[in-house]
Each structure stands twice: as structure tokens, then as C-alpha cells.
Design a protein around this motif. Structure first.
Motif, PDB file in Angstrom:
ATOM      1  N   ARG A  38      55.548  54.456  37.553  1.00  0.00           N
ATOM      2  CA  ARG A  38      56.754  54.889  36.861  1.00  0.00           C
ATOM      3  C   ARG A  38      57.459  53.692  36.254  1.00  0.00           C
ATOM      4  O   ARG A  38      57.313  52.562  36.708  1.00  0.00           O
ATOM      5  CB  ARG A  38      57.692  55.636  37.810  1.00  0.00           C
ATOM      6  N   GLN A  39      58.236  53.980  35.228  1.00  0.00           N
ATOM      7  CA  GLN A  39      59.004  52.931  34.572  1.00  0.00           C
ATOM      8  C   GLN A  39      60.381  53.467  34.224  1.00  0.00           C
ATOM      9  O   GLN A  39      60.501  54.435  33.459  1.00  0.00           O
ATOM     10  CB  GLN A  39      58.293  52.428  33.310  1.00  0.00           C
ATOM     11  N   ALA A  40      61.386  52.843  34.805  1.00  0.00           N
ATOM     12  CA  ALA A  40      62.768  53.189  34.522  1.00  0.00           C
ATOM     13  C   ALA A  40      63.274  52.335  33.365  1.00  0.00           C
ATOM     14  O   ALA A  40      62.735  51.254  33.108  1.00  0.00           O
ATOM     15  CB  ALA A  40      63.625  52.960  35.758  1.00  0.00           C
ATOM     16  N   PRO A  41      64.296  52.784  32.664  1.00  0.00           N
ATOM     17  CA  PRO A  41      64.834  52.006  31.532  1.00  0.00           C
ATOM     18  C   PRO A  41      65.228  50.599  31.955  1.00  0.00           C
ATOM     19  O   PRO A  41      65.921  50.403  32.952  1.00  0.00           O
ATOM     20  CB  PRO A  41      66.055  52.821  31.109  1.00  0.00           C
ATOM     21  N   GLY A  42      64.744  49.616  31.207  1.00  0.00           N
ATOM     22  CA  GLY A  42      65.092  48.235  31.484  1.00  0.00           C
ATOM     23  C   GLY A  42      64.358  47.605  32.638  1.00  0.00           C
ATOM     24  O   GLY A  42      64.643  46.462  33.006  1.00  0.00           O
ATOM     25  N   LYS A  43      63.416  48.335  33.217  1.00  0.00           N
ATOM     26  CA  LYS A  43      62.680  47.810  34.365  1.00  0.00           C
ATOM     27  C   LYS A  43      61.190  47.781  34.073  1.00  0.00           C
ATOM     28  O   LYS A  43      60.708  48.462  33.177  1.00  0.00           O
ATOM     29  CB  LYS A  43      62.962  48.654  35.608  1.00  0.00           C
ATOM     30  N   GLU A  44      60.473  47.010  34.869  1.00  0.00           N
ATOM     31  CA  GLU A  44      59.029  46.952  34.721  1.00  0.00           C
ATOM     32  C   GLU A  44      58.394  48.195  35.349  1.00  0.00           C
ATOM     33  O   GLU A  44      58.968  48.831  36.229  1.00  0.00           O
ATOM     34  CB  GLU A  44      58.485  45.693  35.386  1.00  0.00           C
TER      35      GLU A  44
END
Length: 124
Positions: A38-44
Motif C-alpha cells: 500500500r501507498q499513502a499520500p506522501g509516503k513510500e
């Protein structure tokens, strides 16, 4: 070549459940280790869960252990991610990944094929 198509994402409230599906085509699905990231906004992008070729072995990120369950149906060429007790922090785009030659399940670069992702949004 492998095609992976995720489905099942959506907008839910904290504490709710969702089940993601990933349908695979184009190669012998049962031979491949499968993972969810998974990838959250602004994260790797981060590892969520993985399942062995025969489904007997699974691995989970500490953040989802006890809440998420990965499973597979090789007859249907599909891998699932059951997500229970969802938290706001689980909000992300969830990706299914196929790894014919994965050695370390948690490393995304070892997976060769990726789906387009499905959005999961958890509101408080």
C-alpha cells in the motif's frame, strides 16, 4: 506477461471491514508468491501481506497483524485481502503484486508484476 486487477476498495468508517480481490491472468498463477502493498499520500510504498504459492505460509506487516488476512484461490487465480477493524491510518492505495522469483516477501522490488491499485479510504 501477467495482468493483475484489484477490486473491492472504497470509503468506509473506522472499525469497518473490506475485502480486496486481485484477479490474475497471463501465467500459471499457482506458481507465484503473491503480495499486497500500500501507498499513502506522501509516503513510500509499504509491505502489507504476502502468501506462499500453496497458501500455507503467510506474512504480515506488524501494523496489520491480527486485523488483515491474506488468502488465495488458485482455481480462480485470485488473491484476497480481508481487512477488519480498519483504522484511519490504513488509508492508502492498495496494490497487488506477483513475484515468480521472490526471496524476501517484504521487498517490493522483488515483485515483477503489479496491479493498478485500488483506493481504500477510512474515515473517523
Amino acid at each position: 506477461q501477467v495482468q493483475l486487477v484489484e477490486s473491492g476498495g472504497g470509503l468506509v468508517q473506522a472499525g469497518d471491514s473490506l475485502r480486496l480481490s486481485c484477479a490474475a491472468s497471463g501465467r500459471t498463477f499457482r506458481r507465484d508468491l503473491m503480495g499486497w502493498f500500500r501507498q499513502a499520500p506522501g509516503k513510500e510504498r509499504e509491505f502489507v501481506a504476502a502468501i506462499s504459492r500453496n497458501g500455507y505460509n503467510t506474512l504480515y506487516a506488524d501494523s496489520v497483524k491480527g486485523r488483515f488476512t491474506i488468502s488465495r484461490d488458485n482455481a480462480k487465480n485470485t488473491v484476497y485481502l480481508q481487512m477488519n477493524s480498519l483504522k484511519v491510518g490504513d488509508t492508502a492505495v492498495y496494490y497487488c503484486a506477483d513475484g515468480p522469483r521472490v526471496v524476501t516477501m517484504t521487498i517490493d522490488s522483488e515483485y515483477e508484476y503489479w496491479g493498478q491499485g485500488t483506493q481504500v479510504t477510512v474515515s473517523s
